[in-house]
Design a protein around this motif. Structure first.
Motif, PDB file in Angstrom:
ATOM      1  N   LEU A  91       0.821  -1.209   0.000  1.00 32.58           N
ATOM      2  CA  LEU A  91       0.000   0.000   0.000  1.00 32.58           C
ATOM      3  C   LEU A  91       0.859   1.265   0.000  1.00 32.58           C
ATOM      4  O   LEU A  91       0.530   2.252  -0.657  1.00 32.58           O
ATOM      5  N   LYS A  92       1.973   1.249   0.728  1.00 32.24           N
ATOM      6  CA  LYS A  92       2.865   2.408   0.744  1.00 32.24           C
ATOM      7  C   LYS A  92       3.456   2.657  -0.643  1.00 32.24           C
ATOM      8  O   LYS A  92       3.582   3.804  -1.091  1.00 32.24           O
ATOM      9  N   ASP A  94       2.116   1.610  -3.381  1.00 36.12           N
ATOM     10  CA  ASP A  94       1.024   1.605  -4.353  1.00 36.12           C
ATOM     11  C   ASP A  94       1.319   0.626  -5.484  1.00 36.12           C
ATOM     12  O   ASP A  94       1.113   0.910  -6.661  1.00 36.12           O
ATOM     13  N   SER A  95       1.793  -0.555  -5.085  1.00 31.11           N
ATOM     14  CA  SER A  95       2.135  -1.596  -6.063  1.00 31.11           C
ATOM     15  C   SER A  95       1.933  -2.962  -5.427  1.00 31.11           C
ATOM     16  O   SER A  95       2.304  -3.175  -4.261  1.00 31.11           O
ATOM     17  N   ALA A 193      -6.647  -3.063  -0.907  1.00 28.25           N
ATOM     18  CA  ALA A 193      -6.558  -1.638  -1.231  1.00 28.25           C
ATOM     19  C   ALA A 193      -7.824  -0.887  -0.854  1.00 28.25           C
ATOM     20  O   ALA A 193      -7.804   0.334  -0.695  1.00 28.25           O
ATOM     21  N   LYS A 308      -7.156   4.978  -0.833  1.00 27.82           N
ATOM     22  CA  LYS A 308      -7.082   5.689  -2.094  1.00 27.82           C
ATOM     23  C   LYS A 308      -8.045   5.083  -3.107  1.00 27.82           C
ATOM     24  O   LYS A 308      -8.282   3.881  -3.088  1.00 27.82           O
ATOM     25  N   ARG A 310      -8.861   3.724  -6.685  1.00 31.86           N
ATOM     26  CA  ARG A 310      -8.009   3.120  -7.716  1.00 31.86           C
ATOM     27  C   ARG A 310      -8.789   2.932  -9.000  1.00 31.86           C
ATOM     28  O   ARG A 310      -9.958   2.735  -8.993  1.00 31.86           O
TER      29      ARG A 310
END
Length: 310
Positions: A91-92, A94-95, A193, A308, A310
């Motif tokens: 998550l940090k 974003d992958s 996510a 977030k 997505r």
């Protein structure tokens, strides 16, 4: 970060074995000729309408009669910590692809574990739990019963779509020069996510040796966040309800309710774990009247931030 569906029902606290008709673990001759207990192929936990099932991956068996056997279900505090670390890192960044480092000892440093070798060393235990997480699948489902109708809904997903882990060679501390990595499956990545909640990773590290306290810390953090959003002053759960959420298994009746002795043992364990947590979280306020835990709305340990888009 921790997935919300792992708070409704959690991983087991200890190793789960394949049981025979006599209720004992099934044993076969291992590769070295010594008896080997077969590990469980799956694990299920039900909390009300929700059921979590973890299906273990397979590994090479000890011989022709057992060419493939269960790798085992992820269990204990370390499996929880590893899952938390992998999800938080993904998550940090974003992958869904996580770099685990060039060596196993480097990864140990990232999760604040002291590496130790040997047959029962921490390196082997860490690698084993990583392999279990990388090869298992998860099913979560809800069963809703109304007059004249029974609805079932759920989803099955793999935690990881691909992985590259280090190899422990002839000596317990020898490692491959190339690095390790894990890529979360599309379904699991989408799930985490959109439905995770934050926790203090330092507390998770300190509680990894006490799965009951770790599970309670997750539950408290999640529940206090929900209480804060609802505006309610408190929430109370019976020991039976709380037992259904945690990965512990004490003596129960056929309907899943704790026996008198099981409730006594579980209550003692819960009260001890709550004291451990409050020593690290002084603002936590709770009561433990007979057979229940009452939690007061003091806010979560870590403030909730919406995921977030997505």
């Amino acid at each position: 970060m921790s997935p919300t569906f792992f708070v409704q029902a959690m991983l087991p606290h200890r190793e789960v074995y394949l049981l025979g008709t006599d209720g004992r673990p099934v044993e076969v001759a291992g590769a070295d000729g010594r008896p080997e207990k077969l590990l469980a192929e799956h694990y299920s936990a039900t909390n009300g309408e929700f059921t979590l099932t973890v299906q273990a991956g397979l590994r090479k068996g000890p011989g022709p009669l057992h060419p493939q056997v269960s790798r085992g279900v992820p269990y204990g505090g370390l499996a929880r910590l590893l899952l938390c670390h992998v999800i938080t890192t993904a998550l940090k960044q974003d992958s869904p692809t996580i770099d685990l480092g060039s060596t196993l000892t480097e990864f140990c440093a990232r999760v604040d574990l002291t590496p130790s070798g040997g047959r029962n060393g921490r390196l082997r235990y860490l690698l084993d739990q990583l392999q279990r997480l990388a090869t298992c699948s998860i099913t979560y489902e809800w069963e809703t019963v109304t007059p004249g109708r029974r609805d079932l809904r759920g989803e099955r997903l793999f935690v990881v779509s691909s992985y590259h882990l280090w190899h422990l060679g002839a000596t317990p501390t020898s490692e491959a020069a190339d690095g390790g990595s894990i890529t979360l499956s599309d379904a699991f990545w989408t799930e985490v996510a959109s439905s995770c909640f934050p926790l203090d990773f330092r507390k998770a590290q300190m509680l990894r040796g006490n799965p009951t306290a770790y599970d309670l810390y997750l539950w408290l953090t999640y529940k206090l966040g929900a209480l804060q959003r609802s505006g309610r002053g408190s929430v109370a759960l019976s020991y039976d309800d709380l037992h259904a959420q945690l990965g512990s298994h004490y003596q129960c009746h056929a309907d899943g309710a704790l026996t008198a002795q099981g409730k006594k043992n579980f209550g003692y364990k819960v009260r001890a774990a709550l004291k451990t947590i409050r020593a690290m979280w002084p603002g936590l306020v709770y009561d433990t009247p007979r057979g229940r835990v009452v939690l007061y709305n003091t806010g979560p340990d870590v403030g909730h931030r919406p995921p977030k888009k997505r």
